[in-house]
Design an enzyme around this catalytic site. Structure first.
Site, short mmCIF file in Angstrom:
data_model
loop_
_atom_site.label_atom_id
_atom_site.label_comp_id
_atom_site.label_asym_id
_atom_site.label_seq_id
_atom_site.Cartn_x
_atom_site.Cartn_y
_atom_site.Cartn_z
N GLY A 250 0.71 -1.30 -0.03
CA GLY A 250 -0.17 0.01 -0.06
C GLY A 250 0.77 1.40 0.03
O GLY A 250 0.45 2.22 -0.55
N ASP A 251 2.00 1.19 0.79
CA ASP A 251 2.88 2.39 0.90
C ASP A 251 3.34 2.46 -0.75
O ASP A 251 3.54 3.80 -1.14
CB ASP A 251 3.89 2.12 1.73
CG ASP A 251 3.46 1.88 3.14
OD1 ASP A 251 2.32 2.44 3.61
OD2 ASP A 251 4.01 1.03 3.86
#
Length: 303
Positions: A250-251
């Site tokens: 996600g990052d």
């Protein structure tokens, strides 16, 4: 220029242990040490994509010094506040027949140290990007993201927030450029069931009505969906491959989105690059390299 803030970074100490048991001393087969923290992960991927950025936040003690040394060795520009007391947390990850994750709480941050961070944030200029990502130490109030955006709200900064619950909801009134809940977090925000793209569009639109400009929803194995500020829904699917880890995906997606938006101003391309970064990290043992991202981006699935 992009600035990332990580309130509670960590060193992840990964131990591979065969036949973990409690009757005797366990011996590792291998050990690895990684830096961690959502904002830090964003900075790493941005750096690998050639986007100028600086990682802000808090570090403490010997573990904080080690984290900073490791980041700088990888070419990550940092400007952390050094805490007088406590140490940067060390999370222990045991890999055996059954895996165990033990995450530390993190150090306390004093009022004076928080003010030092605000002083560093004051250097951010109009049209710069500020990324607030991840959890905060238990000792800190959950309105801290709100206070940061309030202080900077008149400077023309692009805010990106990747957080959950009240940390996220409290900042929507400052009209962040992008927020990135996953589909589970989106459901929790509204105590709702998220079963399909129509549901995602419905609840992402609610977040827009509360102030968010663009809502990027990561969907695990189903890819991602972006509801842009023009109410257009963009879809990106994952590509097939061996998933090695979901940590940092996600990052990586957030970083890729920022990089794509800075380079082109296109929401469609921003999602494409973000998805390529997320996929590349999923197929890697650590955060994806520039070469791994480029390979995914050039694959037939992204053409």
């Amino acid at each position: 220029m992009v600035y990332t803030v990580t309130f509670n970074p960590a060193l992840d100490y990964v131990l591979n242990v065969k036949n973990l048991q409690s009757k005797d001393i366990n011996r590792t087969e291998a050990e690895q040490l990684f830096y961690g923290g959502k904002g830090i992960n964003v900075s790493v991927i941005l750096t690998r994509l050639g986007i100028e950025n600086e990682a802000l936040g808090f570090v403490g003690g010997f573990s904080g010094k080690q984290l900073n040394t490791m980041l700088q060795a990888d070419g990550i520009h940092t400007d952390f506040v050094c805490l007088k007391n406590g140490i940067t947390r060390i999370n222990v990850k045991i890999k055996s027949e059954q895996d165990f994750d033990i995450n530390a709480n993190g150090p306390e941050i004093s009022h004076d140290e928080l003010e030092q961070l605000f002083e560093k944030l004051n250097k951010i200029k109009r049209d710069d990007f500020l990324v607030l990502a991840g959890s905060i130490p238990p000792s800190m109030n959950n309105d801290i993201y709100e206070k940061i955006l309030e202080k900077l709200s008149t400077k023309g900064i692009h805010f990106i927030v990747d957080a959950t619950g009240d940390l996220l909801l409290n900042v929507l009134k400052f009209k962040p450029l992008l927020i990135k809940p996953n589909h589970h977090e989106l459901a929790e925000l509204f105590s709702a069931d998220i079963n399909n793209l129509d549901d995602i569009k419905t609840y992402a639109a609610r977040l827009q009505n509360m102030g968010a400009e663009n809502v990027l929803v990561s969907r695990g194995k189903d890819g991602a969906a972006l509801l842009d500020k023009n109410a257009r829904l963009h879809i990106s699917k994952n590509i097939p491959g061996e998933i090695k880890s979901a940590v940092g995906c996600g990052d990586s997606m957030v970083a890729g989105f920022i990089a794509g938006f800075i380079k082109t101003g296109s929401f469609e391309y921003a999602l494409k690059l973000g998805s390529a970064c997320g996929n590349a990290t999923a197929f890697s043992d650590t955060l994806a390299t520039k070469e791994e991202i480029h390979k995914i981006l050039q694959s037939e699935y992204f053409k």
